[in-house]
Motif scaffolding. Structure first.
Motif, PDB file in Angstrom:
ATOM      1  N   GLN A 188       0.823  -1.201   0.000  1.00 31.40           N
ATOM      2  CA  GLN A 188       0.000   0.000   0.000  1.00 31.40           C
ATOM      3  C   GLN A 188       0.861   1.257   0.000  1.00 31.40           C
ATOM      4  N   ILE A 214       1.312   4.334  -3.133  1.00 31.87           N
ATOM      5  CA  ILE A 214       1.075   5.773  -2.994  1.00 31.87           C
ATOM      6  C   ILE A 214       2.042   6.515  -3.904  1.00 31.87           C
ATOM      7  N   LYS A 261      -3.584  14.217   0.531  1.00 31.75           N
ATOM      8  CA  LYS A 261      -4.387  13.650  -0.546  1.00 31.75           C
ATOM      9  C   LYS A 261      -4.454  14.635  -1.711  1.00 31.75           C
ATOM     10  N   ALA A 262      -4.692  14.085  -2.906  1.00 29.11           N
ATOM     11  CA  ALA A 262      -4.787  14.903  -4.106  1.00 29.11           C
ATOM     12  C   ALA A 262      -6.196  15.474  -4.231  1.00 29.11           C
ATOM     13  N   GLU A 263      -6.260  16.695  -4.746  1.00 31.11           N
ATOM     14  CA  GLU A 263      -7.536  17.351  -4.981  1.00 31.11           C
ATOM     15  C   GLU A 263      -7.457  18.072  -6.321  1.00 31.11           C
ATOM     16  N   SER A 322      -3.379   8.991 -14.140  1.00 29.70           N
ATOM     17  CA  SER A 322      -4.170   8.217 -13.185  1.00 29.70           C
ATOM     18  C   SER A 322      -4.517   9.006 -11.936  1.00 29.70           C
ATOM     19  N   LEU A 323      -4.104  10.259 -11.851  1.00 25.05           N
ATOM     20  CA  LEU A 323      -4.372  11.066 -10.661  1.00 25.05           C
ATOM     21  C   LEU A 323      -5.858  11.380 -10.572  1.00 25.05           C
ATOM     22  N   VAL A 324      -6.460  11.041  -9.406  1.00 23.01           N
ATOM     23  CA  VAL A 324      -7.876  11.307  -9.175  1.00 23.01           C
ATOM     24  C   VAL A 324      -8.017  11.992  -7.831  1.00 23.01           C
ATOM     25  N   GLY A 348      -8.914  12.675  -4.097  1.00 20.23           N
ATOM     26  CA  GLY A 348      -8.948  11.815  -2.919  1.00 20.23           C
ATOM     27  C   GLY A 348      -7.840  10.787  -2.857  1.00 20.23           C
ATOM     28  N   MET A 349      -7.002  10.684  -3.875  1.00 22.03           N
ATOM     29  CA  MET A 349      -5.913   9.708  -3.886  1.00 22.03           C
ATOM     30  C   MET A 349      -4.807  10.151  -2.926  1.00 22.03           C
ATOM     31  N   PRO A 350      -4.316   9.236  -2.027  1.00 24.37           N
ATOM     32  CA  PRO A 350      -3.193   9.601  -1.164  1.00 24.37           C
ATOM     33  C   PRO A 350      -1.935   9.822  -1.999  1.00 24.37           C
ATOM     34  N   VAL A 351      -1.178  10.837  -1.642  1.00 13.26           N
ATOM     35  CA  VAL A 351       0.056  11.147  -2.360  1.00 13.26           C
ATOM     36  C   VAL A 351       1.154  11.440  -1.346  1.00 13.26           C
TER      37      VAL A 351
END
Length: 415
Positions: free
Chosen positions: A74, A78, A361-363, A396-398, A400-403
């Motif tokens: 996991q 990230i 997280k990404a926004e 693939s960046l969306v 809510g994705m953890p970064v």
């Protein structure tokens, strides 16, 4: 025999006691099997406990290993991103947009009749007035056709005159019964037919006279000749089945117009009657003044811009059509903006966006661009100088994705 010997000999011999085997008691016979069973149970329990401990230890270690593997997987999933902070610019009081000058009136001039160019009177760069003769064309075929048409018209007029006389005469004779009504009707009908033929011949003469008048080419308005594509003796073919060739090109340059695409975010500056200032690279330090006369009143969906027209007076002809100019438009109020690298932009069906890092997280947020500088763009809506903008975002960046941040952000000021 001494007394000691006597004593020995006289002492009674010891009795011989035979050892008798011990006989187990009934209670002992019953307690020994119980102890053996207890010992066997204890050993079995101990063996089971050891086995259970070994099994638990193996399962636990495997579970711990799987948990660690899952956690590491996991963590490895990230993405690591680099971010920058937008650079805040000074408040914008005007916008500068590129444009091209155009002649207020611009027209190609073609021949309307076929023939040969007899002579021309003006070359490129010449200033001409409306109605001034530019060239003449020789049209021998049209001239001959006009003569034939005029002869046909004379014949038709003669036939019309005799038809009128005949019709009037027969109408006078039918009243006293000298001729029949049928013959009279035929004479009147013949008059109508001959009259129509005469009108047709007259129209044909007027048509050919118009074609003959096109032998002379006149300037349609005041302007300058910007192109001459013919010469003396050149064949002029104005047929409908041929590609017409432009003889002259004339442009009116006493007033110029410019069409400028104003970004949607600055559309409030595109008010009719608003002043505009023009600058050109070839006129360093010199400005020209124009007026925004009209706009399209519709935003272009493809470019998100508003098309406006700016008119500039050019009485001396200093400005030339086709020149590249910068149009300065005053904004109704100051507009603040920030600048980010161009490789931070995300182009998707939702529109233009950028990726931000907030709380790990990404926004994705929508933005509006005012100016494109190539390597960077100016943003007037959607970003603050304290936002951490992702550089080179992946497809693939969306949201809510953890970064994970790869390094310390650069540019702007960290909150």
């Amino acid at each position: 025999m001494t007394s000691s010997e006597e004593n020995v000999s006289t002492s009674p011999e010891p009795e011989t006691i035979e050892a008798q085997p011990l006989q187990p008691s009934p209670e002992g016979l019953h307690s020994r099997p119980k102890a053996q069973r207890r010992t066997a149970i204890v050993v079995a329990v101990a063996v089971l406990a050891v086995l259970a401990l070994m099994i638990y230890s193996g399962i636990h270690s495997r579970a711990v290993a799987e948990s660690r593997l899952t956690q590491r997987t996991q963590e490895a999933a990230i993405p690591t991103v680099a971010v920058v902070f937008p650079k805040e610019g000074a408040p914008t009081q005007e916008i500068v947009l590129p444009g091209n000058t155009q002649a207020f009136s611009d027209a190609p001039i073609y021949a309307r009749t076929s023939g040969y160019l007899k002579r021309w009177y003006f070359d490129i760069g010449a200033h001409v007035q409306k109605g001034q003769l530019l060239a003449e064309i020789e049209t021998p075929e049209v001239d001959q056709q006009l003569q034939q048409a005029r002869a046909d018209l004379d014949t038709a007029q003669a036939n019309l005159n005799i038809a009128k006389i005949t019709a009037n005469r027969w109408q006078g004779l039918v009243s006293n019964g000298s001729v029949s009504q049928q013959e009279t009707d035929q004479a009147v009908s013949n008059l109508s037919a001959v009259k129509a033929a005469a009108e047709s011949s007259s129209a044909n003469v007027r048509r050919l006279e118009q074609l003959q008048s096109f032998e002379k080419i006149y300037a349609p308005f005041d302007g300058i000749i910007t192109a001459r594509n013919t010469d003396i003796g050149a064949l002029i073919d104005a047929g409908a089945n041929t590609q017409p060739r432009e003889l002259f090109h004339i442009a009116a340059i006493r007033k110029l117009r410019l069409y400028v695409a104003v970004p949607e975010v600055y559309s409030r500056a595109a008010r009719s009657g608003a002043p505009a200032t023009l600058t050109l690279d070839e006129f360093q330090g010199q400005t020209f003044h124009g007026t925004l006369v009209r706009n399209a009143n519709s935003i272009d969906i493809a470019s998100r811009t508003l098309l406006v027209e700016v008119d500039v007076d050019n009485p001396t002809g200093q400005l030339l059509p086709g020149a590249y100019v910068f149009v300065h438009l005053k904004l109704p109020d100051q507009t603040r903006s920030v600048t980010i690298p161009s490789n931070a932009l995300i182009f998707r069906k939702e529109g233009l966006q950028v990726g931000l890092v907030r709380n790990g997280k990404a926004e994705l947020v929508p933005i509006k661009i005012s100016r494109d500088y190539g390597n960077s763009v100016e943003i007037v809506s959607g970003l603050q100088s304290t936002d951490a903008v992702i550089v080179d975002p992946s497809d693939s960046l969306v949201a809510g994705m953890p970064v994970r941040l790869s390094s310390k952000p650069t540019g702007g000021s960290k909150p």
